[in-house]
Design a protein around this motif. Structure first.
Motif, mmCIF file in Angstrom:
data_model
loop_
_atom_site.group_PDB
_atom_site.id
_atom_site.type_symbol
_atom_site.label_atom_id
_atom_site.label_comp_id
_atom_site.label_asym_id
_atom_site.label_seq_id
_atom_site.Cartn_x
_atom_site.Cartn_y
_atom_site.Cartn_z
ATOM 1 N N LYS A 1 7.897 67.922 53.034
ATOM 2 C CA LYS A 1 7.470 66.652 52.459
ATOM 3 C C LYS A 1 5.953 66.570 52.270
ATOM 4 C CE LYS A 1 7.182 64.071 56.832
ATOM 5 N NZ LYS A 1 7.637 62.845 57.521
ATOM 6 N N ARG B 1 2.151 64.968 44.612
ATOM 7 C CA ARG B 1 2.405 63.637 44.065
ATOM 8 C C ARG B 1 1.145 62.777 44.114
ATOM 9 N NH1 ARG B 1 7.567 61.042 43.678
ATOM 10 N NH2 ARG B 1 7.363 58.772 43.432
ATOM 11 N N ASP C 1 5.917 50.800 43.808
ATOM 12 C CA ASP C 1 6.402 52.184 43.815
ATOM 13 C C ASP C 1 5.696 53.023 44.878
ATOM 14 O OD1 ASP C 1 8.290 51.857 41.889
ATOM 15 O OD2 ASP C 1 7.078 52.621 40.237
ATOM 16 N N TYR D 1 7.395 54.573 48.351
ATOM 17 C CA TYR D 1 7.347 56.008 48.654
ATOM 18 C C TYR D 1 6.727 56.263 50.027
ATOM 19 C CZ TYR D 1 6.128 60.950 48.295
ATOM 20 O OH TYR D 1 5.993 62.294 48.537
ATOM 21 N N PHE E 1 8.607 57.629 53.124
ATOM 22 C CA PHE E 1 8.124 58.953 53.536
ATOM 23 C C PHE E 1 8.018 59.049 55.066
ATOM 24 C CE2 PHE E 1 4.778 62.018 54.449
ATOM 25 C CZ PHE E 1 5.067 63.065 53.589
ATOM 26 N N LYS F 1 17.465 59.023 48.100
ATOM 27 C CA LYS F 1 16.263 58.979 48.945
ATOM 28 C C LYS F 1 15.693 57.575 49.116
ATOM 29 C CE LYS F 1 14.849 63.750 48.092
ATOM 30 N NZ LYS F 1 13.767 64.659 47.687
ATOM 31 N N LYS F 2 16.319 56.573 48.527
ATOM 32 C CA LYS F 2 15.858 55.189 48.691
ATOM 33 C C LYS F 2 16.377 54.644 50.021
ATOM 34 C CE LYS F 2 13.903 54.591 44.587
ATOM 35 N NZ LYS F 2 14.147 55.889 43.979
ATOM 36 N N GLY G 1 11.768 51.645 53.086
ATOM 37 C CA GLY G 1 10.882 51.717 51.930
ATOM 38 C C GLY G 1 10.943 50.460 51.090
ATOM 39 N N HIS H 1 6.218 63.926 40.118
ATOM 40 C CA HIS H 1 6.864 62.674 39.726
ATOM 41 C C HIS H 1 8.061 62.888 38.814
ATOM 42 C CE1 HIS H 1 3.742 59.859 41.263
ATOM 43 N NE2 HIS H 1 2.972 60.926 41.126
#
Length: 433
Positions: free
Chosen positions: A45, A52, A220, A224, A228, A241-242, A246, A366
């Motif tokens: 990650k 990112r 956004d 993230y 994360f 991944k949501k 978050g 992205h």
């Protein structure tokens, strides 16, 4: 059947998976436990975060520069983004074998796309173009004629594309061609139409573009970051991944940024005169007994002012610029935090239907342009509707009348109207004196 190659390495032809270079297919290790692999548990990650973050810094820097340059540059940026999005979506259903048998068919998709762009932006920008050339008779006539025949020109171009499509139909490729034709129109409706509201917001005032867009960016980034470091609870199955961590963290961060804007005042909007404070004179001839009582005219005026403040028409704006900005920030925060993420969920479901990870690879870390604009499109429609419903006065104004005069009268007719208005004003002035 298993064959041996020259290096004595067994190769199973029936089970071989072919991957194109740069393919967007979802890797096999992504879908675990109902398709969920959270960023908080991802071993790589930090490497992906650096990539990112690097891209994000460049995008935000470029965004700030374009906003600083002004309206037309922002519009040009939106057009470029729309072209990238259309390219990514056109490629989703593209089949190389069929395209080889249909030379020029890909060009037809772009013909329809740019025809729609000409129609939509022509409607949005027509009056502003006229206002910029009113001092020059030649350019005024040229732009006026273009606006007058704008709709028929766009319709003619669309009919050209329609006839082009019919003449290009080939046996055994009908299903593919009609699928491409329908896909092109779906892109126009779902993607281009929604994102075009952004341009309408720009020319209503950069405030109505910058506030919604910045809140989506903040939401956004916050989603993230919180996902994360803390993401553990799945939010929705469409987006593996949501996480709830978050989602909630992004909502809190967005409202903090909205209130920070209110406290610093770096963004302000100018409300319509309908929402500005006014003084109201009491009617004459009030009874003497009323003037002599304790509940005199000053209390009556206070009661009137309170009643006006409670009218639904005035409540959203509270009739001053600061309150207008406050309500816009709060409304945009609620929508950006709760509803706009569903644009991302829709895009996630779309990608899973096509078995791809991202729409493209134009933005490192992205994905494609569509991956970054999914929530922005939903937000742009909300900002436009909010502005038209609660900010713009729904009545005929002097500006609207002048717009109709400029758009529908020739140069000579406008001069004649100007002369007659001057004559009428002089006659009325002498009559009153």
């Amino acid at each position: 059947m298993i064959k041996e190659n020259d290096g004595n390495v067994p190769v199973t032809h029936t089970g071989r998976v072919r991957r194109r270079k740069g393919s967007n297919e979802v890797p096999g290790d992504v879908d675990q436990a109902n398709g969920t692999k959270f960023l908080a548990k991802d071993q790589n990650k930090y490497k992906s975060m650096l990539v990112r973050a690097y891209s994000t810094i460049w995008m935000i820097g470029g965004f700030i520069f374009v906003v600083y340059m002004g309206h037309l540059y922002i519009w040009a940026m939106i057009v470029i983004i729309q072209i990238f999005m259309a390219k990514e979506l056109f490629n989703l259903l593209r089949k190389a074998h069929e395209d080889k048998q249909l030379p020029g068919f890909r060009l037809l998709n772009w013909h329809i796309f740019f025809t729609a762009m000409l129609f939509v932006y022509g409607r949005i920008l027509s009056q502003r173009l006229v206002n910029t050339v009113t001092t020059d008779k030649f350019w005024y006539k040229l732009v006026g004629n273009l606006i007058k025949y704008h709709m028929v020109t766009c319709y003619f171009l669309y009919i050209v594309g329609f006839v082009w499509f019919i003449l290009s139909l080939k046996k055994k490729l009908y299903k593919y061609q009609f699928g491409q034709y329908a896909w092109t129109h779906m892109i126009l409706i779902v993607v281009f139409t929604q994102s075009s509201f952004t341009v309408a917001n720009i020319f209503e005032g950069i405030f109505w573009f910058l506030l919604p867009a910045s809140l989506i960016v903040i939401n956004d980034i916050a989603a993230y970051i919180f996902g994360f470091f803390f993401g553990k609870t799945p939010l929705i199955q469409l987006s593996p991944k949501k996480t709830w961590e978050g989602f909630i963290g992004a909502s809190v961060t967005t409202i903090i940024s909205a209130f920070a804007d209110l406290s610093t005042g770096w963004l302000q909007c100018e409300p319509d005169p309908l929402f500005k404070p006014e003084s109201y004179a009491l009617p004459g001839g009030l009874p003497e007994w009323f003037i002599g009582t304790d509940f005199g005219p000053e209390y009556f005026a206070l009661a009137i002012d309170i009643l006006i403040d409670l009218q639904p028409l005035y409540l959203p704006m509270d009739r001053d610029s600061n309150s207008a900005s406050a309500m816009a920030c709060i409304g945009s925060w609620l929508f950006a935090s709760i509803i706009a993420p569903f644009g991302g969920f829709f895009a996630s479901g779309f990608k899973r239907a096509f078995n791809i990870k991202d729409f493209g690879d134009s933005i490192p870390g992205h994905g494609g342009m569509t991956d970054r604009m999914d929530c922005q499109m939903v937000m742009a429609v909300f900002a436009y509707i909010y502005h038209q419903s609660f900010i713009v006065a729904q009545s005929v104004s002097l500006g609207m009348i002048l717009d109709q005069i400029v758009m529908n009268l020739s140069y000579e007719e406008q001069r004649e109207l100007y002369r007659k208005l001057g004559q009428m004003i002089k006659e009325r002035q002498f009559g009153e004196s």
